[in-house]
Design an enzyme around this catalytic site. Structure first.
Site: not given
Length: 263
Positions: A84, A146, A209, A237
């Site tokens: 990320s 999260l 994602d 993700h």
């Protein structure tokens, strides 16, 4: 201030540096490292203001400065694996300091995270919401983030619990650092520079994602035709959490082909 960022290093062999994502810390890599440490030198680094580098401050919280700080701490050429936001940092290193990079692996990352024109990504109002929430309740914002990271995963509850349990082992970041790092996600634009990366380059994505949607994959392939990509089905993700064994297999097989290292 300490002269350089703290890093953690285990094992011997090919040096692999793991860089975490926004709001979290290097503890998120622990389950993977347990299976890699017998084969490689695994190095983890917390970005300035995060985890073990919670008290480490830098004058300008920019992508370029983060890249400089990480390579200064690692102090040797290595394979960089960035998740990320960490993928942005690793890409910046590969673009601007190629002599420090043996190879590049980005995980659920994009050269630009914001949706712009025909580029899929995070909507501006979502980033604005996170900025606002940070000012009101930092802990709740990270908790919400999260949940977004695991959306679409068939093991969403387990994924969120696993990530939370891991990252809560370390000191949590201050709001100012989170805001500055979020600004990097909002403004980073490395698309046109991807073609300059001459090192082995692997891009890993999650099919479900919502932060780095799969529609971006062919666009990045066109920008970096020298790279390879892999899509984890039903992953969101954090494929290295939800699909850990598959992630490790893909990573080690690619390393073996690129560097002749037995998997």
């Amino acid at each position: 201030m300490a002269e350089r960022l703290k890093i953690a290093s285990q094992g011997q062999g090919l040096a692999i540096v793991f860089i975490h994502g926004w709001g979290l810390n290097s503890a998120v890599w622990q389950p993977c490292l347990l299976q890699l440490v017998d084969k490689f030198q695994v190095i983890t680094v917390d970005l300035p203001g995060f985890g073990d580098n919670h008290a480490y401050s830098i004058q300008a919280y920019t992508l370029a400065e983060l890249a400089q700080q990480v390579t200064k701490a690692v102090a040797k050429p290595a394979l960089y694996v960035g998740w990320s936001l960490g993928g942005l940092v690793a890409s910046q290193i590969a673009i601007t300091q190629p002599e420090q990079v043996l190879g590049l692996v980005t995980v659920a990352s994009s050269p630009q995270f914001m949706a712009r024109d025909n580029w899929p990504g995070i909507k501006a109002d979502v980033l604005a919401m996170f900025h606002q929430q940070l000012a009101e309740d930092t802990e709740k914002t990270i908790s919400n983030f999260l949940k977004i990271q695991a959306l679409g995963s068939p093991s969403i509850r387990q994924d969120v619990k696993c990530i939370r349990d891991l990252v809560m082992q370390r000191q949590q970041p201050q709001r100012q650092v989170l805001d500055a790092a979020l600004q990097i996600l909002a403004t980073a634009q490395l698309s046109e520079q991807l073609s300059t990366i001459q090192r082995p380059f692997l891009r890993l994505y999650g099919q479900q994602d919502s932060l780095v949607p799969k529609q971006v994959i062919p666009l990045i392939t066109a920008l970096a035709p020298q790279s390879q990509s892999y899509l984890f089905k039903q992953a969101s993700h954090a494929p290295f959490i939800s699909h850990q064994q598959e992630f490790l297999t893909v990573l080690e097989d690619w390393i073996a082909k690129q560097f002749g290292t037995a998997s």
